[in-house]
Design a protein around this motif. Structure first.
Motif, PDB file in Angstrom:
ATOM      1  N   LEU A   1       0.816  -1.217   0.000  1.00 29.38           N
ATOM      2  CA  LEU A   1       0.000   0.000   0.000  1.00 29.38           C
ATOM      3  C   LEU A   1       0.848   1.264   0.000  1.00 29.38           C
ATOM      4  CD1 LEU A   1      -2.806  -1.023   2.545  1.00 29.38           C
ATOM      5  CD2 LEU A   1      -2.993  -0.872   0.055  1.00 29.38           C
ATOM      6  N   ALA A   2       2.023   1.201   0.609  1.00 33.85           N
ATOM      7  CA  ALA A   2       2.880   2.385   0.709  1.00 33.85           C
ATOM      8  C   ALA A   2       3.672   2.645  -0.570  1.00 33.85           C
ATOM      9  CB  ALA A   2       3.845   2.226   1.879  1.00 33.85           C
ATOM     10  N   THR A   3       3.906   1.623  -1.368  1.00 33.47           N
ATOM     11  CA  THR A   3       4.837   1.779  -2.494  1.00 33.47           C
ATOM     12  C   THR A   3       4.231   1.549  -3.869  1.00 33.47           C
ATOM     13  OG1 THR A   3       5.553  -0.545  -2.343  1.00 33.47           O
ATOM     14  CG2 THR A   3       6.766   1.077  -1.027  1.00 33.47           C
ATOM     15  N   HIS A   4       3.157   0.799  -3.953  1.00 36.91           N
ATOM     16  CA  HIS A   4       2.625   0.431  -5.272  1.00 36.91           C
ATOM     17  C   HIS A   4       1.675   1.513  -5.775  1.00 36.91           C
ATOM     18  CE1 HIS A   4       2.002  -2.559  -8.431  1.00 36.91           C
ATOM     19  NE2 HIS A   4       0.718  -2.204  -8.425  1.00 36.91           N
ATOM     20  N   ARG A   5       1.971   2.054  -6.948  1.00 36.43           N
ATOM     21  CA  ARG A   5       1.134   3.080  -7.541  1.00 36.43           C
ATOM     22  C   ARG A   5       0.936   2.789  -9.027  1.00 36.43           C
ATOM     23  NH1 ARG A   5       0.493   3.451  -3.044  1.00 36.43           N
ATOM     24  NH2 ARG A   5       0.492   5.239  -1.653  1.00 36.43           N
ATOM     25  N   PRO A   6      -0.253   3.118  -9.574  1.00 35.72           N
ATOM     26  CA  PRO A   6      -1.395   3.788  -8.961  1.00 35.72           C
ATOM     27  C   PRO A   6      -2.003   2.959  -7.831  1.00 35.72           C
ATOM     28  CG  PRO A   6      -1.584   3.810 -11.352  1.00 35.72           C
ATOM     29  CD  PRO A   6      -0.486   2.859 -11.012  1.00 35.72           C
ATOM     30  N   ALA A   7      -2.544   3.663  -6.840  1.00 39.72           N
ATOM     31  CA  ALA A   7      -2.994   2.994  -5.617  1.00 39.72           C
ATOM     32  C   ALA A   7      -4.064   1.945  -5.874  1.00 39.72           C
ATOM     33  CB  ALA A   7      -3.503   4.037  -4.623  1.00 39.72           C
ATOM     34  N   LEU A   8      -5.007   2.242  -6.777  1.00 38.88           N
ATOM     35  CA  LEU A   8      -6.088   1.295  -7.013  1.00 38.88           C
ATOM     36  C   LEU A   8      -5.610   0.010  -7.664  1.00 38.88           C
ATOM     37  CD1 LEU A   8      -9.114   3.503  -8.122  1.00 38.88           C
ATOM     38  CD2 LEU A   8      -8.448   2.751  -5.837  1.00 38.88           C
ATOM     39  N   GLU A   9      -4.421   0.043  -8.245  1.00 41.76           N
ATOM     40  CA  GLU A   9      -3.851  -1.157  -8.858  1.00 41.76           C
ATOM     41  C   GLU A   9      -3.292  -2.129  -7.823  1.00 41.76           C
ATOM     42  OE1 GLU A   9      -3.599  -1.785 -12.553  1.00 41.76           O
ATOM     43  OE2 GLU A   9      -5.327  -0.541 -12.059  1.00 41.76           O
ATOM     44  N   CYS A  10      -3.298  -1.725  -6.556  1.00 46.81           N
ATOM     45  CA  CYS A  10      -2.836  -2.640  -5.497  1.00 46.81           C
ATOM     46  C   CYS A  10      -3.654  -3.925  -5.464  1.00 46.81           C
ATOM     47  CB  CYS A  10      -2.917  -1.961  -4.123  1.00 46.81           C
ATOM     48  SG  CYS A  10      -1.651  -0.710  -3.809  1.00 46.81           S
ATOM     49  N   VAL A  11      -4.921  -3.864  -5.873  1.00 44.75           N
ATOM     50  CA  VAL A  11      -5.739  -5.078  -5.826  1.00 44.75           C
ATOM     51  C   VAL A  11      -5.144  -6.164  -6.708  1.00 44.75           C
ATOM     52  CG1 VAL A  11      -7.881  -3.888  -5.218  1.00 44.75           C
ATOM     53  CG2 VAL A  11      -7.311  -4.241  -7.623  1.00 44.75           C
ATOM     54  N   TYR A  12      -4.590  -5.773  -7.863  1.00 47.99           N
ATOM     55  CA  TYR A  12      -3.997  -6.765  -8.760  1.00 47.99           C
ATOM     56  C   TYR A  12      -2.683  -7.288  -8.197  1.00 47.99           C
ATOM     57  CZ  TYR A  12      -7.382  -4.427 -11.704  1.00 47.99           C
ATOM     58  OH  TYR A  12      -8.538  -3.878 -12.188  1.00 47.99           O
ATOM     59  N   ARG A  13      -1.940  -6.407  -7.567  1.00 55.61           N
ATOM     60  CA  ARG A  13      -0.687  -6.828  -6.942  1.00 55.61           C
ATOM     61  C   ARG A  13      -0.954  -7.826  -5.820  1.00 55.61           C
ATOM     62  NH1 ARG A  13       4.463  -4.755  -5.643  1.00 55.61           N
ATOM     63  NH2 ARG A  13       5.443  -6.297  -4.275  1.00 55.61           N
ATOM     64  N   PHE A  14      -1.943  -7.545  -4.988  1.00 52.42           N
ATOM     65  CA  PHE A  14      -2.276  -8.449  -3.885  1.00 52.42           C
ATOM     66  C   PHE A  14      -2.698  -9.830  -4.409  1.00 52.42           C
ATOM     67  CE2 PHE A  14      -3.257  -4.571  -1.137  1.00 52.42           C
ATOM     68  CZ  PHE A  14      -2.133  -4.760  -0.343  1.00 52.42           C
ATOM     69  N   ILE A  15      -3.549  -9.851  -5.428  1.00 52.86           N
ATOM     70  CA  ILE A  15      -4.005 -11.118  -5.997  1.00 52.86           C
ATOM     71  C   ILE A  15      -2.823 -11.896  -6.575  1.00 52.86           C
ATOM     72  CG2 ILE A  15      -5.433 -12.196  -7.766  1.00 52.86           C
ATOM     73  CD1 ILE A  15      -7.118 -10.970  -5.583  1.00 52.86           C
ATOM     74  N   ASP A  16      -1.973 -11.210  -7.313  1.00 54.39           N
ATOM     75  CA  ASP A  16      -0.820 -11.867  -7.930  1.00 54.39           C
ATOM     76  C   ASP A  16       0.130 -12.420  -6.878  1.00 54.39           C
ATOM     77  OD1 ASP A  16      -1.858 -11.253 -10.387  1.00 54.39           O
ATOM     78  OD2 ASP A  16      -0.570  -9.507 -10.725  1.00 54.39           O
ATOM     79  N   ASP A  17       0.360 -11.657  -5.800  1.00 53.68           N
ATOM     80  CA  ASP A  17       1.279 -12.116  -4.755  1.00 53.68           C
ATOM     81  C   ASP A  17       0.736 -13.362  -4.065  1.00 53.68           C
ATOM     82  OD1 ASP A  17       3.021 -10.091  -5.307  1.00 53.68           O
ATOM     83  OD2 ASP A  17       2.589  -8.896  -3.517  1.00 53.68           O
ATOM     84  N   ALA A  18      -0.551 -13.355  -3.723  1.00 51.62           N
ATOM     85  CA  ALA A  18      -1.142 -14.510  -3.037  1.00 51.62           C
ATOM     86  C   ALA A  18      -1.126 -15.744  -3.936  1.00 51.62           C
ATOM     87  CB  ALA A  18      -2.564 -14.186  -2.592  1.00 51.62           C
ATOM     88  N   ASN A  19      -1.399 -15.563  -5.214  1.00 56.07           N
ATOM     89  CA  ASN A  19      -1.354 -16.691  -6.141  1.00 56.07           C
ATOM     90  C   ASN A  19       0.073 -17.217  -6.315  1.00 56.07           C
ATOM     91  OD1 ASN A  19      -3.991 -17.379  -7.008  1.00 56.07           O
ATOM     92  ND2 ASN A  19      -4.091 -15.542  -8.264  1.00 56.07           N
ATOM     93  N   ARG A  20       1.022 -16.313  -6.382  1.00 57.51           N
ATOM     94  CA  ARG A  20       2.418 -16.718  -6.545  1.00 57.51           C
ATOM     95  C   ARG A  20       2.909 -17.505  -5.334  1.00 57.51           C
ATOM     96  NH1 ARG A  20       6.460 -14.090  -4.544  1.00 57.51           N
ATOM     97  NH2 ARG A  20       5.215 -12.196  -4.298  1.00 57.51           N
ATOM     98  N   MET A  21       2.364 -17.197  -4.149  1.00 52.22           N
ATOM     99  CA  MET A  21       2.792 -17.864  -2.921  1.00 52.22           C
ATOM    100  C   MET A  21       1.999 -19.143  -2.622  1.00 52.22           C
ATOM    101  SD  MET A  21       3.247 -14.362  -0.668  1.00 52.22           S
ATOM    102  CE  MET A  21       3.936 -15.123   0.813  1.00 52.22           C
ATOM    103  N   GLY A  22       1.088 -19.511  -3.509  1.00 51.55           N
ATOM    104  CA  GLY A  22       0.364 -20.774  -3.333  1.00 51.55           C
ATOM    105  C   GLY A  22      -1.087 -20.725  -3.753  1.00 51.55           C
TER     106      GLY A  22
END
Length: 287
Positions: free
Chosen positions: A223-244
């Motif tokens: 949330l502090a570093t990823h911009r545009p801010a609303l694109e964080c939802v895609y980052r979160f989904i990708d990270d969780a999928n990448r981790m399992g």
């Protein structure tokens, strides 16, 4: 009066293991009023049951919130509006619970279904959050990350009693056992809290399919570093999928920004003001 801007985005994903997505998400930001909301539900109950439960809950709450901005509400004082918002959330969640129970009574196939729910509503600078279960809400601003909800779960009770630590809870065999859910009993009590926002902030709502992999420190970093801010939802989904991606994953972001009217006027009157860069926030409904 301050100029308030609200933008919202959300996404739900089936993950890497499950055969069905039992999460549901709804989000909305008014084009005419400083009003926005996110609703996320994480269903349970076996084949089609969980998906049905979360869909019923999310749609019922959405229906109540969509019916809110009428003349009566808009003509009330801010204090009255806050009371109406709280009453609306209580009524919406009770209606969702009744709708689930009615569905279970008429269709034995859904006898074991239920769902968590977390709802956040912004009206001007007033934020109200209601939740049942272990789907969470977080607030991030320049002071850092704050968890706005406390899980209704076995491991949370174990943490509160000092039996285990937050780190141990991440690996507990009962970490997915919730103590409160919609559609389980005739009466249900949502935990409801409210705040007045005094500076720009990001609000995150998510299911445990995300927090199973990302702890509060990892969430704050995104949330502090990823911009545009609303694109964080895609980052979160990708990270969780990448981790399992063992569970369905849902995330919604609400971006709150406020600028004093005097500052806006000064910018409009300044002939030497450097022009602002265009808004590059991408508002996607689905990816």
């Amino acid at each position: 009066m301050d100029q308030i801007s609200l933008a919202v985005n959300g996404r739900t994903d089936i993950g890497q293991v499950r055969e069905e997505n039992e999460d549901s998400i709804r989000w909305y930001a008014s084009a005419d009023q400083p009003f926005a909301y996110i609703v996320i539900a994480d269903g349970m109950g076996g084949y089609t049951g969980g998906a049905t439960a979360s869909k019923i809950a999310a749609e019922t709450v959405q229906f109540h919130l969509e019916d809110l901005l009428k003349h009566t509400f808009l003509s009330c004082t801010p204090e009255q509006q806050q009371l109406i918002l709280r009453a609306t959330l209580i009524d919406a969640i009770n209606s969702a619970n009744n709708a689930l129970l009615n569905t279970k009574n008429t269709n034995p196939h859904f006898a074991k279904m239920g769902t968590t729910i977390v709802v956040a509503v912004m009206w001007h600078d007033f934020l109200i959050v209601a939740h049942i279960g272990d789907s969470r809400a977080y607030l991030w601003n320049n002071f850092g990350l704050q968890r706005l909800t406390r899980d209704h779960s076995v491991v949370q009770e174990m943490i509160d009693s000092g039996q285990i630590t937050e780190e141990q809870a991440q690996h507990s065999s009962v970490r997915n056992h919730i103590t409160r859910a919609l559609g389980v009993s005739n009466s249900v009590e949502a935990e409801i809290n409210s705040w007045k926002l005094t500076e720009n902030a990001l609000l995150l709502l998510c299911t445990d399919g995300l927090t199973e992999y990302l702890d509060d420190y990892a969430i704050e970093r995104v949330l502090a570093t990823h911009r545009p801010a609303l694109e964080c939802v895609y980052r979160f989904i990708d990270d969780a999928n990448r981790m399992g991606g063992r569970d369905n994953i849902s995330a919604g972001i609400l971006e709150y920004s406020s600028q004093p009217a005097a500052q806006l006027l000064a910018q409009e009157q300044s002939a030497t003001q450097r022009p602002k860069s265009p808004d590059v926030t991408i508002r996607k409904a689905q990816r």
